[in-house]
Design a protein around this motif. Structure first.
Motif, PDB file in Angstrom:
ATOM      1  N   GLU A   1       0.826  -1.207   0.000  1.00  0.00           N
ATOM      2  CA  GLU A   1       0.000   0.000   0.000  1.00  0.00           C
ATOM      3  C   GLU A   1       0.862   1.259   0.000  1.00  0.00           C
ATOM      4  O   GLU A   1       0.540   2.237  -0.679  1.00  0.00           O
ATOM      5  CB  GLU A   1      -0.926   0.020   1.215  1.00  0.00           C
ATOM      6  CG  GLU A   1      -2.111  -0.890   1.076  1.00  0.00           C
ATOM      7  CD  GLU A   1      -3.127  -0.703   2.195  1.00  0.00           C
ATOM      8  OE1 GLU A   1      -3.201   0.398   2.790  1.00  0.00           O
ATOM      9  OE2 GLU A   1      -3.845  -1.673   2.472  1.00  0.00           O
ATOM     10  N   LYS A   2       1.939   1.227   0.775  1.00  0.00           N
ATOM     11  CA  LYS A   2       2.829   2.386   0.841  1.00  0.00           C
ATOM     12  C   LYS A   2       3.458   2.663  -0.521  1.00  0.00           C
ATOM     13  O   LYS A   2       3.497   3.812  -0.979  1.00  0.00           O
ATOM     14  CB  LYS A   2       3.906   2.154   1.903  1.00  0.00           C
ATOM     15  CG  LYS A   2       4.790   3.373   2.139  1.00  0.00           C
ATOM     16  CD  LYS A   2       5.672   3.215   3.344  1.00  0.00           C
ATOM     17  CE  LYS A   2       6.871   2.381   3.017  1.00  0.00           C
ATOM     18  NZ  LYS A   2       7.910   2.420   4.052  1.00  0.00           N
TER      19      LYS A   2
ATOM     20  N   GLU B   1       2.311   1.695  -3.521  1.00  0.00           N
ATOM     21  CA  GLU B   1       1.260   2.129  -4.448  1.00  0.00           C
ATOM     22  C   GLU B   1       0.917   3.598  -4.220  1.00  0.00           C
ATOM     23  O   GLU B   1       0.729   4.357  -5.178  1.00  0.00           O
ATOM     24  CB  GLU B   1       0.015   1.257  -4.289  1.00  0.00           C
ATOM     25  CG  GLU B   1       0.206  -0.150  -4.801  1.00  0.00           C
ATOM     26  CD  GLU B   1      -0.927  -1.096  -4.401  1.00  0.00           C
ATOM     27  OE1 GLU B   1      -1.916  -0.646  -3.782  1.00  0.00           O
ATOM     28  OE2 GLU B   1      -0.808  -2.299  -4.715  1.00  0.00           O
ATOM     29  N   ALA B   2       0.835   3.997  -2.963  1.00  0.00           N
ATOM     30  CA  ALA B   2       0.532   5.394  -2.635  1.00  0.00           C
ATOM     31  C   ALA B   2       1.665   6.310  -3.099  1.00  0.00           C
ATOM     32  O   ALA B   2       1.415   7.397  -3.640  1.00  0.00           O
ATOM     33  CB  ALA B   2       0.309   5.543  -1.133  1.00  0.00           C
ATOM     34  N   ARG B   3       2.913   5.873  -2.922  1.00  0.00           N
ATOM     35  CA  ARG B   3       4.062   6.670  -3.366  1.00  0.00           C
ATOM     36  C   ARG B   3       3.999   6.877  -4.879  1.00  0.00           C
ATOM     37  O   ARG B   3       4.176   7.990  -5.374  1.00  0.00           O
ATOM     38  CB  ARG B   3       5.370   5.977  -2.970  1.00  0.00           C
ATOM     39  CG  ARG B   3       6.600   6.811  -3.251  1.00  0.00           C
ATOM     40  CD  ARG B   3       7.917   6.090  -2.960  1.00  0.00           C
ATOM     41  NE  ARG B   3       7.898   5.148  -1.866  1.00  0.00           N
ATOM     42  CZ  ARG B   3       8.093   5.448  -0.574  1.00  0.00           C
ATOM     43  NH1 ARG B   3       8.294   6.687  -0.218  1.00  0.00           N
ATOM     44  NH2 ARG B   3       8.077   4.513   0.342  1.00  0.00           N
TER      45      ARG B   3
ATOM     46  N   ALA C   1       1.387   6.830  -6.726  1.00  0.00           N
ATOM     47  CA  ALA C   1       0.224   7.658  -7.050  1.00  0.00           C
ATOM     48  C   ALA C   1       0.397   9.098  -6.573  1.00  0.00           C
ATOM     49  O   ALA C   1      -0.434   9.954  -6.878  1.00  0.00           O
ATOM     50  CB  ALA C   1      -1.031   7.046  -6.430  1.00  0.00           C
ATOM     51  N   GLY C   2       1.452   9.364  -5.814  1.00  0.00           N
ATOM     52  CA  GLY C   2       1.693  10.706  -5.306  1.00  0.00           C
ATOM     53  C   GLY C   2       0.879  11.051  -4.077  1.00  0.00           C
ATOM     54  O   GLY C   2       0.753  12.213  -3.722  1.00  0.00           O
ATOM     55  N   ASP C   3       0.330  10.030  -3.400  1.00  0.00           N
ATOM     56  CA  ASP C   3      -0.479  10.239  -2.196  1.00  0.00           C
ATOM     57  C   ASP C   3       0.432  10.162  -0.969  1.00  0.00           C
ATOM     58  O   ASP C   3       0.519   9.144  -0.289  1.00  0.00           O
ATOM     59  CB  ASP C   3      -1.583   9.180  -2.134  1.00  0.00           C
ATOM     60  CG  ASP C   3      -2.567   9.400  -1.009  1.00  0.00           C
ATOM     61  OD1 ASP C   3      -2.300  10.243  -0.121  1.00  0.00           O
ATOM     62  OD2 ASP C   3      -3.606   8.716  -0.997  1.00  0.00           O
ATOM     63  N   LEU C   4       1.091  11.272  -0.700  1.00  0.00           N
ATOM     64  CA  LEU C   4       2.085  11.288   0.372  1.00  0.00           C
ATOM     65  C   LEU C   4       1.459  11.141   1.755  1.00  0.00           C
ATOM     66  O   LEU C   4       2.095  10.641   2.681  1.00  0.00           O
ATOM     67  CB  LEU C   4       2.933  12.548   0.296  1.00  0.00           C
ATOM     68  CG  LEU C   4       3.735  12.708  -1.007  1.00  0.00           C
ATOM     69  CD1 LEU C   4       4.567  13.971  -0.965  1.00  0.00           C
ATOM     70  CD2 LEU C   4       4.595  11.485  -1.276  1.00  0.00           C
ATOM     71  N   SER C   5       0.210  11.541   1.896  1.00  0.00           N
ATOM     72  CA  SER C   5      -0.485  11.353   3.171  1.00  0.00           C
ATOM     73  C   SER C   5      -0.637   9.863   3.470  1.00  0.00           C
ATOM     74  O   SER C   5      -0.376   9.417   4.592  1.00  0.00           O
ATOM     75  CB  SER C   5      -1.859  12.031   3.119  1.00  0.00           C
ATOM     76  OG  SER C   5      -2.563  11.808   4.316  1.00  0.00           O
ATOM     77  N   LYS C   6      -1.021   9.091   2.476  1.00  0.00           N
ATOM     78  CA  LYS C   6      -1.179   7.648   2.677  1.00  0.00           C
ATOM     79  C   LYS C   6       0.186   6.982   2.885  1.00  0.00           C
ATOM     80  O   LYS C   6       0.296   6.026   3.650  1.00  0.00           O
ATOM     81  CB  LYS C   6      -1.915   7.011   1.506  1.00  0.00           C
ATOM     82  CG  LYS C   6      -2.254   5.557   1.769  1.00  0.00           C
ATOM     83  CD  LYS C   6      -3.238   5.010   0.783  1.00  0.00           C
ATOM     84  CE  LYS C   6      -3.586   3.581   1.145  1.00  0.00           C
ATOM     85  NZ  LYS C   6      -4.606   3.038   0.247  1.00  0.00           N
TER      86      LYS C   6
ATOM     87  N   ASP D   1       0.840   7.523   6.447  1.00  0.00           N
ATOM     88  CA  ASP D   1      -0.027   6.659   7.257  1.00  0.00           C
ATOM     89  C   ASP D   1       0.505   5.236   7.306  1.00  0.00           C
ATOM     90  O   ASP D   1       0.579   4.622   8.376  1.00  0.00           O
ATOM     91  CB  ASP D   1      -1.449   6.636   6.695  1.00  0.00           C
ATOM     92  CG  ASP D   1      -2.169   7.970   6.848  1.00  0.00           C
ATOM     93  OD1 ASP D   1      -1.708   8.817   7.641  1.00  0.00           O
ATOM     94  OD2 ASP D   1      -3.199   8.156   6.176  1.00  0.00           O
TER      95      ASP D   1
END
Length: 52
Positions: free
Chosen positions: A14-15, A17-19, A21-26, A29
């Motif tokens: 998940e970390k 995939e979030a990286r 996607a540019g979702d630094l908040s996730k 988390d």
């Protein structure tokens, strides 16, 4: 090296995939949840501290 647990593997995926996607908040988390997850290499040392 011991095998990674399923929860650690899921959080790492998940970390990443979030990286991507540019979702630094996730990313943050997931990193926090991984840090809070039990350290499997110290499990035997922790067994005498109230948790089995």
């Amino acid at each position: 090296m011991s095998p990674i647990c399923e929860e650690c593997a899921r959080l790492e995926r998940e970390k990443e995939e979030a990286r991507q996607a540019g979702d630094l908040s996730k990313v943050t988390d997931c990193a926090v949840l991984l840090k809070r997850h039990p350290d499997h290499s110290k499990r035997s040392a922790l067994s005498g501290k109230g948790r089995a």
